[in-house]
Design an enzyme around this catalytic site. Sequence first.
Site, short mmCIF file in Angstrom:
data_model
loop_
_atom_site.label_atom_id
_atom_site.label_comp_id
_atom_site.label_asym_id
_atom_site.label_seq_id
_atom_site.Cartn_x
_atom_site.Cartn_y
_atom_site.Cartn_z
N SER A 17 0.81 -1.23 0.00
CA SER A 17 0.00 0.00 0.00
C SER A 17 0.84 1.28 0.00
CB SER A 17 -0.98 -0.02 1.17
OG SER A 17 -1.91 -1.05 0.98
N LYS A 66 -10.45 -5.34 10.01
CA LYS A 66 -11.52 -4.76 9.18
C LYS A 66 -12.86 -4.68 9.93
CE LYS A 66 -9.45 -5.92 4.74
NZ LYS A 66 -9.59 -6.57 3.44
N ASN A 87 -12.44 -1.44 4.96
CA ASN A 87 -11.00 -1.44 4.64
C ASN A 87 -10.49 -0.02 4.48
OD1 ASN A 87 -11.80 -0.62 2.05
ND2 ASN A 87 -10.23 -1.85 1.07
N ALA A 131 -13.25 -11.49 2.71
CA ALA A 131 -13.12 -11.06 1.31
C ALA A 131 -14.41 -11.37 0.54
CB ALA A 131 -11.92 -11.75 0.66
N THR A 153 -16.17 -24.99 5.80
CA THR A 153 -17.11 -24.92 6.91
C THR A 153 -18.41 -24.36 6.34
OG1 THR A 153 -15.16 -24.20 8.13
CG2 THR A 153 -17.25 -24.09 9.30
N GLY A 238 -4.86 -11.32 -7.69
CA GLY A 238 -5.54 -10.18 -7.08
C GLY A 238 -4.78 -8.87 -7.07
#
Length: 272
Positions: A17, A66, A87, A131, A153, A238
């Site tokens: 970032s 987050k 975010n 996400a 899960t 990504g």
Amino acid sequence: MTDRYAVFGNPLSHTKSPFIHAAFAAQFGEDMTYEAIEAPVDGFEAAVRAFFAAGGKGLNVTVPFKVAAEAMADEALEAANICGASNCLKFENGRIIADNFDGVGLVRDIEVNFGVELKGKRMLFAGAGGATRGALGPFLEAGVAEIWIANRTIDKAEAVAQLLGPRGSIHACGYNAIDRGFDVVLNATSASLLGECPPVPSIAFEGTTLAYEMVYGKGKTPFLRLAEANGADQIADGVGMLVEQAALAFAWWRGKRPDTAPVIEALTIPLQ
Ligand code: NDP
């Protein structure tokens, strides 16, 4: 006075970032700094308040903060509110405002950078974590026909599907229940960080236009290899999502929309 921004997370050793925001700031000659701040896991809120008290203007937030970021905000905008996670924070008139650009950034990467129109498409998400939760709203807004969420899960996938169920056609399942192909298959698990692959069956890639790995910088992950071996037209990681969400945050803070293409190019590790 120079404006201060930062990314808060823990750990943060590999964050891109600061590089991305320095590149955006350079495009416009903005007078700003952007730091990486590894907040203590049990001290996120105090660290954010100290940053804003010292004149900070805005923050990006990454794992594991987050949900805490959304919870501490005075106002959560729709994208953060829907998924209960943020975010991105902005400090304005003494108030903390929360938004979430992960999902919109992902949709922009798929539609604008990869040229895959999402309207009417059938999507499969592998994984039901933050996400996936953050991405569902923007995908529904893009007009997808149907979203399936598969997870180890299953309860977690069901909870995520219920969260946005009333807004569109969202279904939860286990991996072994997948019995047909999807236009777009996303790996939204963290399996690739360990060189593992979620157990997506080959049939999921029948007719797939794009297989997308949310993890970036790991080259051709086991998921992308599986997608390619089963005939997916395009594969992607990504990195574009990361840069696009950063551009949306930058525009929210500074009122200027940066050019993402050169930054994506600089950060791309070829998928080979
Ligand atoms: P979470 O920790 O919230 O969720 C992790 C998910 O991965 C869960 O669904 C978990 O399943 C699943 N999982 C983990 N290991 C395996 C495995 N070996 N096999 C199958 N499933 C597995 O993570 P997030 O949702 O926040 O993030 C997911 C990934 O997306 C991360 O790796 C992150 O790096 C990436 N990401 C990338 C972004 C970008 O800008 N490019 C932005 C945000 C995230 P279970 O519930 O069964 O445990």
